[in-house]
Design a protein around this motif. Sequence first.
Motif, mmCIF file in Angstrom:
data_model
loop_
_atom_site.group_PDB
_atom_site.id
_atom_site.type_symbol
_atom_site.label_atom_id
_atom_site.label_comp_id
_atom_site.label_asym_id
_atom_site.label_seq_id
_atom_site.Cartn_x
_atom_site.Cartn_y
_atom_site.Cartn_z
ATOM 1 N N GLU A 75 0.826 -1.211 0.000
ATOM 2 C CA GLU A 75 0.000 0.000 0.000
ATOM 3 C C GLU A 75 0.861 1.263 0.000
ATOM 4 O OE1 GLU A 75 -2.465 -0.380 3.412
ATOM 5 O OE2 GLU A 75 -3.797 -1.879 2.509
ATOM 6 N N LEU A 76 2.090 1.128 0.453
ATOM 7 C CA LEU A 76 3.018 2.260 0.472
ATOM 8 C C LEU A 76 3.589 2.553 -0.917
ATOM 9 C CD1 LEU A 76 4.420 4.207 2.553
ATOM 10 C CD2 LEU A 76 6.312 2.552 2.607
ATOM 11 N N ARG A 77 3.432 1.624 -1.834
ATOM 12 C CA ARG A 77 4.078 1.735 -3.148
ATOM 13 C C ARG A 77 3.772 3.048 -3.883
ATOM 14 N NH1 ARG A 77 5.133 -2.948 -7.502
ATOM 15 N NH2 ARG A 77 5.750 -1.675 -9.275
ATOM 16 N N PRO A 78 2.502 3.510 -3.940
ATOM 17 C CA PRO A 78 2.261 4.789 -4.639
ATOM 18 C C PRO A 78 3.031 5.953 -4.023
ATOM 19 C CG PRO A 78 0.191 3.625 -4.225
ATOM 20 C CD PRO A 78 1.251 2.910 -3.456
ATOM 21 N N TYR A 79 3.264 5.883 -2.718
ATOM 22 C CA TYR A 79 3.995 6.955 -2.054
ATOM 23 C C TYR A 79 5.499 6.815 -2.300
ATOM 24 C CZ TYR A 79 -0.532 7.392 0.164
ATOM 25 O OH TYR A 79 -1.880 7.548 0.383
ATOM 26 N N ILE A 80 5.962 5.590 -2.450
ATOM 27 C CA ILE A 80 7.348 5.372 -2.873
ATOM 28 C C ILE A 80 7.539 5.942 -4.278
ATOM 29 C CG2 ILE A 80 9.034 3.598 -3.514
ATOM 30 C CD1 ILE A 80 7.957 1.878 -1.233
ATOM 31 N N ASP A 81 6.546 5.717 -5.122
ATOM 32 C CA ASP A 81 6.566 6.259 -6.489
ATOM 33 C C ASP A 81 6.753 7.777 -6.462
ATOM 34 O OD1 ASP A 81 5.276 7.494 -8.937
ATOM 35 O OD2 ASP A 81 5.136 5.401 -9.508
ATOM 36 N N SER A 82 5.967 8.456 -5.642
ATOM 37 C CA SER A 82 6.059 9.918 -5.551
ATOM 38 C C SER A 82 7.363 10.365 -4.920
ATOM 39 C CB SER A 82 4.881 10.473 -4.753
ATOM 40 O OG SER A 82 3.663 10.251 -5.433
ATOM 41 N N ALA A 83 7.881 9.576 -3.976
ATOM 42 C CA ALA A 83 9.135 9.941 -3.324
ATOM 43 C C ALA A 83 10.310 9.814 -4.287
ATOM 44 C CB ALA A 83 9.365 9.067 -2.091
ATOM 45 N N ILE A 84 10.274 8.802 -5.136
ATOM 46 C CA ILE A 84 11.354 8.609 -6.111
ATOM 47 C C ILE A 84 11.364 9.741 -7.125
ATOM 48 C CG2 ILE A 84 12.015 7.154 -8.069
ATOM 49 C CD1 ILE A 84 11.489 4.739 -6.317
ATOM 50 N N PHE A 85 10.180 10.175 -7.544
ATOM 51 C CA PHE A 85 10.061 11.358 -8.414
ATOM 52 C C PHE A 85 8.584 11.724 -8.453
ATOM 53 C CE2 PHE A 85 10.642 14.380 -11.676
ATOM 54 C CZ PHE A 85 12.008 14.536 -11.929
ATOM 55 N N SER A 86 8.293 12.966 -8.150
ATOM 56 C CA SER A 86 6.909 13.437 -8.153
ATOM 57 C C SER A 86 6.215 13.064 -9.454
ATOM 58 C CB SER A 86 6.884 14.957 -7.972
ATOM 59 O OG SER A 86 5.659 15.499 -8.390
#
Length: 696
Positions: free
Chosen positions: A617-628
């Motif tokens: 469930e954290l994956r979308p936030y990892i996506d944003s953290a890697i690059f907006s």
Amino acid sequence: MIIPQVITYTTTNSELVQIAGLHAYIEYNEEDTIRLAASSFSVYDTNYNHPTGLDALTLQNVNTGEFIMAFVGTNVHAEHGMQDLKTNVRLLNEPTPPQLRAANEYYLQMQAELAKSGHSISYVCGNSLGGALANSVAVKNPEVKSVTINPALLPSGLVVQDAEYPNITNYISQYDILNLSIRAGQLDHRVPGNQYDIYHGIPSLEALGPNHTGYVRQNGQHVPYYESGEPGTIDYVKIYMDAHEHIVTSIWTGEPLYGGRSIPIRIDREHLLKLGDGLETKVIERLKRTQTYINSSVAIVEAEGADIDKRLNTLRTVFQEMIRRETNQLLNEKNRRLKEMVAALHTILNQLETRCRSLNYVLNSPPMELFEFLARKDISVESICQEIRNKLYELEDMVDRLTDGLHNITMDRLAEVLRGGQNKFYDFVVGELKSHLYIVQQNQERAITQLSEYQSQVVATGEKFHLLDLSLSQRKSISSALNLSDVLKTSAVQLEESPYLMMHMRIKKIAVAAATTTFKQSTNPIISGITSSLDFILRTIETLGNSARFSINTATNLALYGNVPGLAMSLFSDYDTRVKNAVNNALYPLDDLLETIKGIRNGLSALRDNYPTLVDELRPYIDSAIFSKQRFQNVTLYNTAACSILKEMELLFNDIVYQLSHNQGKAIKALQLTGNSVRQNMGKLEEQLERGTLYG
């Protein structure tokens, strides 16, 4: 000797596309004037609000005298706009819809009227449904030329499969959703005539309309660019979108460079100076726009790199909130609530010990002078309470370990997700993009420098052509009259290779997947190990608590009902009431302790069992953290726009090199060789930029 092509000025395809995609949608009155860059068009006749939904107008090119009929695409807001929707559906069938028949009738009507003054309609044009209307007229009337931008298909009964229809030209934008769907459904044979793909549009849902019509309109007004975000901020995007600018035409003839090579021209002073002027206005200016797009892309990546702490802190906040939610707020900041609950267990244990002593006092207080034979009963839970206290100390130590483990995960392991599962860059996607775009940026500057030198070389060569007449009068050849020493030389330009972004923009998707997997694999054992140890301690405390309950209940039952004297004593005194009250007082903190332990166990078990799902469930936030996400999209939009221009310039230089190849003079040969070098560098720059697009 090659005879130069005789060019008679006519309405260009670029102008027809501009009329079809932009001006046809504006409701004009008769005798209004439409002004384009090089031509003006007078509105000769209008045919609006036809019962079939047909909307069309007839224009006259003021410069050439030619007549053009423009058909309007779908307009649901018109008086009979619903008929447009019905027509769009009926295009999928075989019969010709009424609106297409009405279009042909309007064409024949205007042809008959114009014939009276010796004129005729030279062109029909349209976009979308308007394109289908124009093509339906051209299919039935091969004497008229149809030019469309992203047309709808025609009914199957109107098109002869495999027929060529040379009088029809359709320009298809690379991101037009209508024609992408037509081709996906293998129905493109029902868009008759030539279909030429143009590098117009951007891959954005917000640009679906401009991608289709070819033009941006805001509040009914034409705006030459697509924009999003707040002006003045790094997240503001501005990309020019007019479709007619993306139709590549010969610098010399103005003819579109699609469907085969242009007719060879004679290279003389006039044509070389025209080439020099075209390089200035059609190439260098366009490449400067490309440079602006690249610079904007670089600025976004640099801003994203500068926001690394913000990206990480947002991810950490989300992760901590997920932990709180999963444990029902048990594990909050620094696990204070859990530590408070463990401290409360010590307090509850103290209450248990105190109340067990009170119970012992009650059990040992019957009238012994009457029943000397009554055996004394003791509730001994001191040893059990001490064991529980020892386990609570262990629990405190393990909670500290959990706190340290979560802190390590939150601060260190989460920071590692930016690596994207590799060790090349700490901030992997940002670092990869930045390194690649810096090289592209430098290569772009070199390409513009090379083009500027080439433009000067072309002009200098053209100016040397005045020597040609003298040479010819002395019967010398062009080759001897114009040699390499006569003209400005250009320096060789070698573009730098880029070892970056070899996975193209898939790099982010790959990085997110790798980062999520790596984070899960490295942290799950920490969570699982500590929570399992905590669960073992808590289970032990539960067992000890149940033993204390058993001791209390057993001793109490023996005191009240275990023998006849005890039973007799309970019958004539309040002894049993006092015992029961004391028991309840003793069991209350024990129940509280066991219930608290159960709550802690449930919270920690939920974290242990559901932690892998939590990371997913954290994956979308990892996506944003890697690059907006939005900034990543904006980078691809700028790179796509820049890449499209380079593709067009490469197509233009194919024609330039081809035309120069027909002259064997040394100076012209030198121009050809340099032009070929420019073309190759365009191709290399395009390939590097294409890595930075979603579809590269």
